[in-house]
Design an enzyme around this catalytic site. Structure first.
Site, PDB file in Angstrom:
ATOM      1  N   LYS A   1       4.845  -9.621   9.621  1.00 18.72           N
ATOM      2  CA  LYS A   1       4.477  -8.726  10.555  1.00 18.72           C
ATOM      3  C   LYS A   1       2.725  -8.795  10.627  1.00 18.72           C
ATOM      4  CE  LYS A   1       3.960  -4.493  10.568  1.00 18.72           C
ATOM      5  NZ  LYS A   1       2.554  -4.110  10.575  1.00 18.72           N
TER       6      LYS A   1
ATOM      7  N   VAL B   1      10.953  -7.119   9.750  1.00 15.71           N
ATOM      8  CA  VAL B   1      12.400  -6.131   9.907  1.00 15.71           C
ATOM      9  C   VAL B   1      11.925  -5.170  10.954  1.00 15.71           C
ATOM     10  CG1 VAL B   1      13.673  -4.671   8.703  1.00 15.71           C
ATOM     11  CG2 VAL B   1      12.624  -6.557   7.177  1.00 15.71           C
TER      12      VAL B   1
ATOM     13  N   SER C   1       6.773  -0.373   9.971  1.00 18.63           N
ATOM     14  CA  SER C   1       5.542  -0.499   9.455  1.00 18.63           C
ATOM     15  C   SER C   1       5.231   1.042   8.940  1.00 18.63           C
ATOM     16  CB  SER C   1       4.374  -0.474  10.530  1.00 18.63           C
ATOM     17  OG  SER C   1       3.192  -0.036  10.547  1.00 18.63           O
TER      18      SER C   1
ATOM     19  N   GLY D   1       4.917  -9.799   4.189  1.00 23.34           N
ATOM     20  CA  GLY D   1       5.657 -10.044   5.511  1.00 23.34           C
ATOM     21  C   GLY D   1       5.041 -10.633   6.628  1.00 23.34           C
TER      22      GLY D   1
ATOM     23  N   HIS E   1       9.210   1.087   3.209  1.00 18.45           N
ATOM     24  CA  HIS E   1      10.247   1.127   4.328  1.00 18.45           C
ATOM     25  C   HIS E   1      11.202  -0.070   4.113  1.00 18.45           C
ATOM     26  CE1 HIS E   1       7.873  -2.025   6.083  1.00 18.45           C
ATOM     27  NE2 HIS E   1       6.705  -0.875   6.307  1.00 18.45           N
TER      28      HIS E   1
ATOM     29  N   GLN F   1     -10.332  -2.758   2.530  1.00 15.33           N
ATOM     30  CA  GLN F   1      -9.863  -3.323   3.745  1.00 15.33           C
ATOM     31  C   GLN F   1      -9.621  -2.255   4.900  1.00 15.33           C
ATOM     32  OE1 GLN F   1      -5.927  -4.160   1.819  1.00 15.33           O
ATOM     33  NE2 GLN F   1      -5.046  -3.607   3.870  1.00 15.33           N
TER      34      GLN F   1
ATOM     35  N   GLY G   1      11.047  -2.970   5.478  1.00 16.84           N
ATOM     36  CA  GLY G   1      10.413  -4.213   5.358  1.00 16.84           C
ATOM     37  C   GLY G   1       9.744  -4.664   3.886  1.00 16.84           C
ATOM     38  N   HIS G   2       9.459  -3.528   3.385  1.00 18.61           N
ATOM     39  CA  HIS G   2       9.042  -3.586   1.982  1.00 18.61           C
ATOM     40  C   HIS G   2      10.334  -3.992   1.144  1.00 18.61           C
ATOM     41  CE1 HIS G   2       5.633  -1.001   3.024  1.00 18.61           C
ATOM     42  NE2 HIS G   2       5.077  -1.855   2.441  1.00 18.61           N
TER      43      HIS G   2
ATOM     44  N   MET H   1       0.704  -1.173  -0.061  1.00 17.96           N
ATOM     45  CA  MET H   1       0.235  -0.098  -0.133  1.00 17.96           C
ATOM     46  C   MET H   1       0.929   1.412   0.126  1.00 17.96           C
ATOM     47  SD  MET H   1      -3.457  -1.032   1.954  1.00 17.96           S
ATOM     48  CE  MET H   1      -2.983  -0.756   3.672  1.00 17.96           C
TER      49      MET H   1
HETATM   50  O1  PAF Z   1      -0.117  -5.911   3.819  1.00 17.29           O
HETATM   51  C1  PAF Z   1      -0.487  -4.760   3.173  1.00 17.29           C
HETATM   52  O2  PAF Z   1      -0.040  -3.824   2.805  1.00 17.29           O
HETATM   53  C2  PAF Z   1      -1.873  -5.087   2.292  1.00 17.29           C
HETATM   54  O3  PAF Z   1      -2.865  -5.576   3.324  1.00 17.29           O
HETATM   55  C3  PAF Z   1      -1.708  -5.591   0.995  1.00 17.29           C
HETATM   56  C4  PAF Z   1      -1.445  -7.279   1.205  1.00 17.29           C
HETATM   57  C5  PAF Z   1      -0.872  -4.946   0.108  1.00 17.29           C
HETATM   58  C6  PAF Z   1      -3.515  -5.751   0.504  1.00 17.29           C
HETATM   59  O4  PAF Z   1      -3.770  -4.157   0.323  1.00 17.29           O
END
Ligand code: PAF
Length: 280
Positions: free
Chosen positions: A148, A175, A184, A146, A33, A60, A35-36, A29
């Site tokens: 987390k 991470v 996060s 991740g 950071h 979501q 973690g990504h 999303m």
């Molecule tokens: O973990 C996230 O950042 C979100 O829930 C995801 C998996 C990208 C879905 O929008």
């Protein structure tokens, strides 16, 4: 690195890949950071092409304010992704992902009936909607998530099983900052005071592992709750010690060979989650 904003452009970019090209997908999303970075780097190592989606998925969010305040930093994200070695950034509009409202209802019982499922009604249905949309659009060989978001990972595995996707789900370890705080996107929303208190979440979890060796599940859960309360700034939403596969609470350590503690706590206005493995 290519930035594409429409499904048609993404499909066009993917269709030019030769047969047998392995595609890795990292759904995000944004507000990226370290973690990504670990997810993207892993995908780059394991695949020929890495697609990173950057999409703040409205379905979501059960809290409108949370959706409104969610950090959006596409320019900075693209700079980082270029550095991490991503090939394609897919940053669609809401209309592109949901040309019509998505009315699908997923049932992941019992995985979605506990923890985040209780406290964020509809959250996992929205996650399943967007992740299945992304899987259908990208058709990746592997997808990276991740640890987390421990419950999310279990639900995505179940989504893959239920919908028969032939996608290898690759979990990646949490991470942390040097002081233990799990990375996060929401950390950027913490006030200075919040940032000082937030590491107490991981400290409580980490200390509870040694405590668990000579205490019951209930005592260990109380240990964590007491530590969070002692901090004085953090507010515990839940702490559950669960079977890492079924996500159902355990009453006795002997019930499972895979025990995980999952926490959600408010640090000021910001809701943070984390988890720790006791067994497995
Ligand atoms: O973990 C996230 O950042 C979100 O829930 C995801 C998996 C990208 C879905 O929008």
């Amino acid at each position: 690195m290519k930035l594409v904003e429409t499904v048609a452009d993404l499909k066009c970019a993917l269709s030019s890949l030769g047969q047998g090209t392995k595609v890795g997908l990292v759904p995000t999303m944004g507000a990226l950071h370290g973690g990504h970075a670990s997810l993207v780097k892993r995908s780059v190592d394991e695949n020929d092409v890495t697609v990173v989606s950057v999409f703040v998925n409205p379905t979501q969010f059960n809290d409108k304010n949370d959706l409104k305040n969610y950090p959006r930093t596409l320019d900075a994200d693209c700079k980082l992704l270029e550095k991490f070695g991503a090939d394609i950034v897919f940053a669609p509009s809401v209309e592109e992902i949901y040309p019509e409202p998505d009315t699908r209802v997923f049932d992941f019982t019992p995985l979605d009936k506990v923890m985040e499922g209780v406290h964020r009604p509809g959250h996992f249905n929205g996650v399943a909607q967007v992740v299945s949309r992304l899987f259908d659009i990208v058709s990746p060989d592997r997808a990276y998530f991740g640890e987390k978001d421990f419950q999310q990972l279990a639900i995505i595995r179940e989504l893959v099983r239920k919908c028969n996707y032939s996608i290898d789900i690759r979990p990646c370890p949490i991470v942390r900052e040097a002081d233990g705080l799990a990375l996060s996107s929401r950390n950027t929303l913490l006030t200075d005071e919040g940032r000082r208190h937030a590491p107490a979440i991981h400290a409580a979890l980490a200390d509870s592992v040694a405590y668990a060796a000579s205490h019951t599940v209930a005592e260990t859960a109380r240990f964590v709750a007491d530590r969070i309360a002692e901090d004085g700034y953090l507010r515990l939403e839940y702490y559950e010690i669960v079977d890492g596969r079924t996500l159902q609470p355990i009453a006795d350590w002997a019930e499972t060979d895979y025990a995980v503690g999952c926490i959600a706590a408010y640090c000021g206005e910001i809701r943070l989650i984390d988890n720790i493995k006791y067994k497995g």
